[in-house]
Design a protein around this motif. Sequence first.
Motif, PDB file in Angstrom:
ATOM      1  N   THR A  88     -32.519  -9.756 -39.343  1.00  0.00           N
ATOM      2  CA  THR A  88     -31.687 -11.024 -39.286  1.00  0.00           C
ATOM      3  C   THR A  88     -30.324 -10.737 -38.742  1.00  0.00           C
ATOM      4  O   THR A  88     -29.728 -11.612 -38.261  1.00  0.00           O
ATOM      5  N   ARG A  89     -30.134  -9.608 -38.242  1.00  0.00           N
ATOM      6  CA  ARG A  89     -28.999  -9.351 -37.377  1.00  0.00           C
ATOM      7  C   ARG A  89     -29.046  -8.147 -36.513  1.00  0.00           C
ATOM      8  O   ARG A  89     -29.956  -6.890 -36.887  1.00  0.00           O
ATOM      9  N   LEU A  90     -28.519  -7.931 -35.390  1.00  0.00           N
ATOM     10  CA  LEU A  90     -28.563  -6.937 -34.513  1.00  0.00           C
ATOM     11  C   LEU A  90     -27.128  -6.178 -34.275  1.00  0.00           C
ATOM     12  O   LEU A  90     -26.202  -7.266 -34.066  1.00  0.00           O
ATOM     13  N   THR A  91     -26.981  -5.229 -34.223  1.00  0.00           N
ATOM     14  CA  THR A  91     -25.640  -4.503 -33.819  1.00  0.00           C
ATOM     15  C   THR A  91     -25.600  -3.698 -32.459  1.00  0.00           C
ATOM     16  O   THR A  91     -26.328  -3.074 -32.427  1.00  0.00           O
ATOM     17  N   LEU A  92     -24.693  -4.155 -31.825  1.00  0.00           N
ATOM     18  CA  LEU A  92     -24.573  -3.325 -30.550  1.00  0.00           C
ATOM     19  C   LEU A  92     -23.693  -2.422 -30.512  1.00  0.00           C
ATOM     20  O   LEU A  92     -22.678  -2.235 -31.387  1.00  0.00           O
ATOM     21  N   PRO A  93     -23.762  -1.222 -29.803  1.00  0.00           N
ATOM     22  CA  PRO A  93     -22.966  -0.025 -29.788  1.00  0.00           C
ATOM     23  C   PRO A  93     -21.725  -0.409 -29.418  1.00  0.00           C
ATOM     24  O   PRO A  93     -21.188  -0.952 -28.811  1.00  0.00           O
ATOM     25  N   ALA A  94     -20.639   0.357 -29.835  1.00  0.00           N
ATOM     26  CA  ALA A  94     -19.235   0.287 -29.496  1.00  0.00           C
ATOM     27  C   ALA A  94     -19.197   0.738 -27.871  1.00  0.00           C
ATOM     28  O   ALA A  94     -20.132   1.410 -27.465  1.00  0.00           O
ATOM     29  N   PRO A  95     -18.268   0.315 -27.190  1.00  0.00           N
ATOM     30  CA  PRO A  95     -18.108   0.725 -25.817  1.00  0.00           C
ATOM     31  C   PRO A  95     -18.095   2.166 -25.843  1.00  0.00           C
ATOM     32  O   PRO A  95     -17.555   3.033 -26.396  1.00  0.00           O
ATOM     33  N   ALA A  96     -18.895   2.873 -24.721  1.00  0.00           N
ATOM     34  CA  ALA A  96     -18.787   4.203 -24.483  1.00  0.00           C
ATOM     35  C   ALA A  96     -18.054   4.433 -23.152  1.00  0.00           C
ATOM     36  O   ALA A  96     -18.201   3.541 -22.361  1.00  0.00           O
ATOM     37  N   ALA A  97     -17.548   5.755 -23.070  1.00  0.00           N
ATOM     38  CA  ALA A  97     -16.782   6.031 -21.891  1.00  0.00           C
ATOM     39  C   ALA A  97     -17.686   6.446 -20.928  1.00  0.00           C
ATOM     40  O   ALA A  97     -17.229   6.551 -19.506  1.00  0.00           O
ATOM     41  N   THR A  98     -18.957   7.045 -20.927  1.00  0.00           N
ATOM     42  CA  THR A  98     -19.570   7.297 -19.960  1.00  0.00           C
ATOM     43  C   THR A  98     -20.531   6.346 -19.322  1.00  0.00           C
ATOM     44  O   THR A  98     -20.654   5.341 -20.176  1.00  0.00           O
ATOM     45  N   ALA A  99     -20.952   6.575 -18.231  1.00  0.00           N
ATOM     46  CA  ALA A  99     -21.780   5.433 -17.502  1.00  0.00           C
ATOM     47  C   ALA A  99     -23.275   5.455 -17.805  1.00  0.00           C
ATOM     48  O   ALA A  99     -24.024   6.133 -17.307  1.00  0.00           O
ATOM     49  N   SER A 100     -23.495   4.795 -18.886  1.00  0.00           N
ATOM     50  CA  SER A 100     -24.674   4.994 -19.698  1.00  0.00           C
ATOM     51  C   SER A 100     -26.013   4.608 -18.685  1.00  0.00           C
ATOM     52  O   SER A 100     -26.921   4.939 -19.177  1.00  0.00           O
ATOM     53  N   ALA A 101     -25.913   3.599 -18.116  1.00  0.00           N
ATOM     54  CA  ALA A 101     -26.830   3.039 -17.115  1.00  0.00           C
ATOM     55  C   ALA A 101     -27.535   4.053 -16.348  1.00  0.00           C
ATOM     56  O   ALA A 101     -28.655   3.930 -15.829  1.00  0.00           O
TER      57      ALA A 101
END
Length: 356
Positions: A88-101
């Motif tokens: 019923t709901r998705l949660t997105l991660p908190a902003p990260a400091a690393t270039a995760s892509a």
Amino acid sequence: MSAITPGAASAGRLTPRAARLAAELEEWDRRTIALAELWPLFARADPASATRTTRRADLAATIAALVDAGMVTVSRSLDRTAMPPLPTRLTLPAPAATASAAALARAVPWRPELAWALTARLTVGQVGVLQTVNTWLRDHGRASDVLPLHERSLDLFGYEKRLDSLIGTSLFGPDRLTLKLLRTFRAHPPLPVRRVGDGPILLVIENSDTFDSLRRALSTTPTAVGHIAWGAGEAFEASVLSVGELPDVHDVAYFGDLDAKGLHIPTAAAASANVEGLPQVRPARGLYQLMLENGNPQPGQAPVDPERAAELATWLGEPSAVAAGELLTGGARVPQETVNARLLATTVDVWISDLW
């Protein structure tokens, strides 16, 4: 904007559908998204799913892929109104400091044309876009077909307007994505035109009724107008680029409403024409003079800031610019239908002044 950051499991490639949904989620302005809010995003990410009976299963698989990549977590509560169940709901991660892509980009065997993706600062969604282009180049790189922008966008992404939203981003530019690389181009919208004489002037009219009245007036009045066109309101900002396809047109005169939008249209069109080396888009001064002398200002418009009003009215030139600026700052307008067929028939000496 929420950053979507893959975890250790993300060192693999996302499916194109999951990558497109990741791109949509990157634009989401909260850390949580309800299922009802997710459906429209999924529809944009995968337009073809709207007509498939597997739509719900497709979304379930896409959510699972994003979970495996560490890009979202899902609620324990499930929507069981249909199968398969969906969170019923998705949660997105908190902003990260690393270039995760970067980890996702390193897992892709990039084509030489896209090797810059390894060192560029990209979002997960942008990596997904480039993966789609990468696969297309691999499979169709040697083809010679050239498609208009919206056709290529549908061909690549399954959504005809996706490239429109990408062209202004950092993915496009020198040594990055280009229209040439994607074998596409912006098609100029057609400009509805009627031939009314042999002269070098193209007269463009904003609204359809005034177009008809002037077309009939020009059929009985000798002028230097060779063509008359219906600008179709804001469409002229783009269709002005079709002027170059008209033979023997050396002068473009425009006539529209005296309000903020009516003056923005020719100003923007004039700028586009200038960039493309087309004839200057200038005001049909006699027609504007006729409108100012005979029009009854209509109140009720949002007053325009004096600086902006002056900027818009400058295109008219003096003396019309002063009167037009006062209209805009006073929250009023004059519609071009003021210059009707009856007025045109009795004031030929006025409106013909700069069309001969």
